[in-house]
Design an enzyme around this catalytic site. Structure first.
Site, PDB file in Angstrom:
ATOM      1  N   TRP A  43       0.895  -1.156   0.000  1.00 17.75           N
ATOM      2  CA  TRP A  43       0.000   0.000   0.000  1.00 17.75           C
ATOM      3  C   TRP A  43       0.931   1.202   0.000  1.00 17.75           C
ATOM      4  O   TRP A  43       1.645   1.448   0.967  1.00 17.75           O
ATOM      5  CB  TRP A  43      -0.881  -0.006   1.239  1.00 17.75           C
ATOM      6  CG  TRP A  43      -1.864   1.132   1.274  1.00 17.75           C
ATOM      7  CD1 TRP A  43      -2.996   1.248   0.538  1.00 17.75           C
ATOM      8  CD2 TRP A  43      -1.799   2.300   2.103  1.00 17.75           C
ATOM      9  NE1 TRP A  43      -3.644   2.422   0.844  1.00 17.75           N
ATOM     10  CE2 TRP A  43      -2.934   3.084   1.807  1.00 17.75           C
ATOM     11  CE3 TRP A  43      -0.913   2.760   3.060  1.00 17.75           C
ATOM     12  CZ2 TRP A  43      -3.193   4.292   2.435  1.00 17.75           C
ATOM     13  CZ3 TRP A  43      -1.174   3.968   3.682  1.00 17.75           C
ATOM     14  CH2 TRP A  43      -2.303   4.722   3.369  1.00 17.75           C
TER      15      TRP A  43
ATOM     16  N   LYS B  78     -19.188   4.588   3.453  1.00 15.86           N
ATOM     17  CA  LYS B  78     -19.180   3.307   2.743  1.00 15.86           C
ATOM     18  C   LYS B  78     -19.382   3.523   1.251  1.00 15.86           C
ATOM     19  O   LYS B  78     -18.701   2.932   0.431  1.00 15.86           O
ATOM     20  CB  LYS B  78     -20.295   2.426   3.323  1.00 15.86           C
ATOM     21  CG  LYS B  78     -20.038   0.985   3.265  1.00 15.86           C
ATOM     22  CD  LYS B  78     -19.288   0.440   4.463  1.00 15.86           C
ATOM     23  CE  LYS B  78     -18.084   1.224   4.870  1.00 15.86           C
ATOM     24  NZ  LYS B  78     -17.442   0.813   6.087  1.00 15.86           N
TER      25      LYS B  78
END
Ligand code: F6R
Length: 590
Positions: free
Chosen positions: A72, A465
């Protein structure tokens, strides 16, 4: 963050490393790579993109010693060059964390003639080990670690040496013991099914692995014995089964997350009551979704215990010089138990004399190790980067804490209330058709989530979300604030999703719905309040009904709906909801 894994033993390390990386991919998927030693040579394979890109490259690689990395990106864009392992001379290194003083270290190395290939902070580690190596890999790693500031879990190998040297600070690192083989990894899932026993290294530890031995040293470089624990990851099913995505599988597990958290809570009930005897104030903290669970928990503590409760994101809490007394309990909420800001917030709270309660889904994390009491969230492993079942598990855990401490009817009825809402959640997930609304959101220029009180806490989570997995912009807002600014964003290309589960506040939300449709916005209402539909403006075409439930637990039902909505929107837009761009699970760096 990045995931790292290592293997040494009789099997083919290429296969072991590949399997380990696949299991760690939720920690980052910008690039992947592996390094192997054998026949006096070092072989390095790395590529931008997901772990599966390594498979064709691993080809004929046969080795018994290897390390791997799934990235990442923090320092240096995702690319082949910036992918780990980084190599200097005969040394290859994988690193999880951030080296905060890398620029200074790099400048010194460059001055002495070292050439850097990547833009990463991690490459300095390889060059430093290479500089200090004179036949003893672990000693070179030790010297290097003495110069590093920041957080790290490091694995290093050297051509011609049958060993792996590792160390960690503020980043997790686990050793797995096999028969004639040993493993190391940043996280337990990499070791699932690989070994029976593990050791979680502590901050500042070093270890040297061969196929038949593991020697651990503390920060003073004294040989020590660290305890072994059973490898619980062995029995865990990490496969996706017949589901197209982990996100969907995990939303379907929302009811179980609630029920299992209830079962797990029983073992901690007495300890919690005991620890809370002198507490008169609580602070709830966490990051992202866990912070949104904290907002729900705050209301439980205030309403059930009439106790002052505050919330603060962990990243703010740790830098604001918080006022904490000995009668304060800090509830640190974290799915992974490894989020750097949350762990450091808990550490600070502890240093200042607070009672520290970890509310976590990970029972062997840093957070667990520094907490006075651990309240388990039993959601099971969550692989999708977006938190779903862990959020509902956290809400269940916070409900149980507050109800237990409140005593009386709330305490007596708490398990029943949770079982009931879990059964209802099952129905909601089965029956809610969000496809039309998902299509609307996918075409919108912005989707806004609005609610009041607990519904507002969920509005924040619904918005997070949706943007996280579908990249549709938007915000969560208190419904009452709409007219104080955000209404300017409402027009025929924006969607406003209202969450209305509180009967007493429903009428106040109706006004906000009216304001949206008046301005041409598309309104969607998620509700379980009787009679509301007839009162809504005619232009509200989309009402998603959820069953009536306990006022404090309806949030779990509405949570399942907003999670499904985010999931469906992502799939309409052909996004990969399990691996949203730029994100990773378990943020172990600041
Ligand atoms: C959002 C999400 C993140 C995490 C946050 C904290 O879907 O997953 O916002 O909630 O990074 O992670 P934990 O709970 O592991 O501390």
């Amino acid at each position: 963050m990045c995931g790292i894994t290592g293997y040494i033993g009789g099997k083919n390390a290429a296969k072991e490393i590949y399997e380990g990386l696949r299991r760690l991919e939720y920690r980052g998927y910008d690039s992947a790579g592996a390094a192997f030693t054998g026949g006096g040579k070092l072989t390095v394979i790395k590529r931008e993109g997901k772990v599966e890109k390594l498979l064709p490259l691993l080809g004929e690689t046969v080795s018994h010693v290897g390390i791997g990395h799934t990235r990442w990106a923090t320092h240096g864009a995702p690319s082949d060059i910036n992918a780990h392992p980084h190599v200097a001379g005969d040394i290859a290194v994988v690193h999880n964390g951030i080296i905060e003083n890398y620029a200074k270290l790099k400048a010194g190395l460059v001055e002495s003639g070292v050439k850097f290939l990547s833009d990463t902070d991690s490459e300095v580690i390889a060059h430093l080990i290479n500089k200090y190596y004179s036949g003893d890999l672990l000693a070179a790693l030790q010297k290097t670690a003495g110069l590093l500031e920041g957080s790290y879990a490091i694995m290093a190998i050297c051509a011609g040496e049958d060993r792996i040297a590792v160390t960690c600070k503020k980043s997790p690192l686990i050793i797995g013991y096999g028969n004639g083989e040993n493993y190391c990894a940043s996280d337990e899932p990499a070791l699932a099914g690989k070994c029976d026993e593990i050791t979680v290294l502590e901050d500042g530890d070093f270890a040297e692995l061969t196929s038949t031995s593991v020697n651990v040293y503390n920060g003073d470089f004294r040989r020590i014995m660290r305890g072994r624990e059973p490898n619980l990851a062995v029995s865990v099913d990490l496969t996706m089964g017949d589901y197209p995505h982990y996100m969907l599988k995990e939303i379907l597990e929302v009811p179980q997350s609630v029920v299992r958290t209830g079962t797990a809570f029983a073992s901690v009930e007495e300890k919690l009551k005991d620890a809370f005897k002198d507490v008169d104030r609580v602070i709830l903290t966490g990051c992202g979704t866990a912070y949104h669970a904290a907002l729900v928990g705050k209301r439980y503590f205030e309403s059930f215990l009439k106790m002052p409760a505050e919330t603060e994101t962990a990243g703010e809490f740790r830098y604001k010089n918080p006022v904490i007394g000995g009668r304060t309990a800090v509830l640190a909420i974290s799915q992974s138990g490894e989020t750097a800001d949350t762990v450091e917030a808990a550490r600070l709270a502890r240093e200042r004399g607070a009672l520290v309660i970890a509310v976590t889904n990970s029972h062997r994390s840093q957070l667990v190790r520094l907490a006075d009491v651990v309240v388990p969230v039993a959601a099971g492993p969550e692989i999708c980067v977006a938190a779903t079942k862990s959020y509902t598990g956290q809400i269940a855990a916070l409900y149980l804490c507050a109800a237990t401490l409140a005593g009386g009817e709330l305490n007596e009825g708490k398990y029943r209330a949770l079982s009931h809402v879990a059964a209802l959640a099952e129905k909601v997930i089965k029956n809610s058709d969000v496809s039309t609304v998902a299509n609307m959101c996918s075409r919108s220029r912005g989707t806004y989530f609005l609610g009041r009180d607990l519904d507002y806490a969920l509005a924040l989570e619904g918005s997070l979300k949706l943007k996280e997995v579908s990249y549709v912009p938007g915000e969560g807002y208190p419904a009452g604030e709409l007219k104080h600014g955000p209404l300017a964003l409402i027009y025929n290309r924006t969607v406003a999703v209202f969450i209305i589960t509180d009967k007493e506040l429903a009428v106040k939300c109706e006004n906000a719905v009216e304001q949206v449709v008046t301005r041409g916005g598309k309104a969607v209402v998620i509700t379980n309040v009787d009679g509301i539909v007839s009162k809504l403006p005619k232009k509200v075409k989309h009402v998603i009904r959820i069953p009536k439930a306990d006022k404090y637990l309806s949030v779990i039902l509405a949570a399942a709906v907003v999670q499904l909505l985010a999931y469906r929107t992502a799939t309409v837009l052909n996004r990969d909801p399990d691996k949203p761009r730029n994100l990773a699970k378990s943020v172990t760096v600041e």
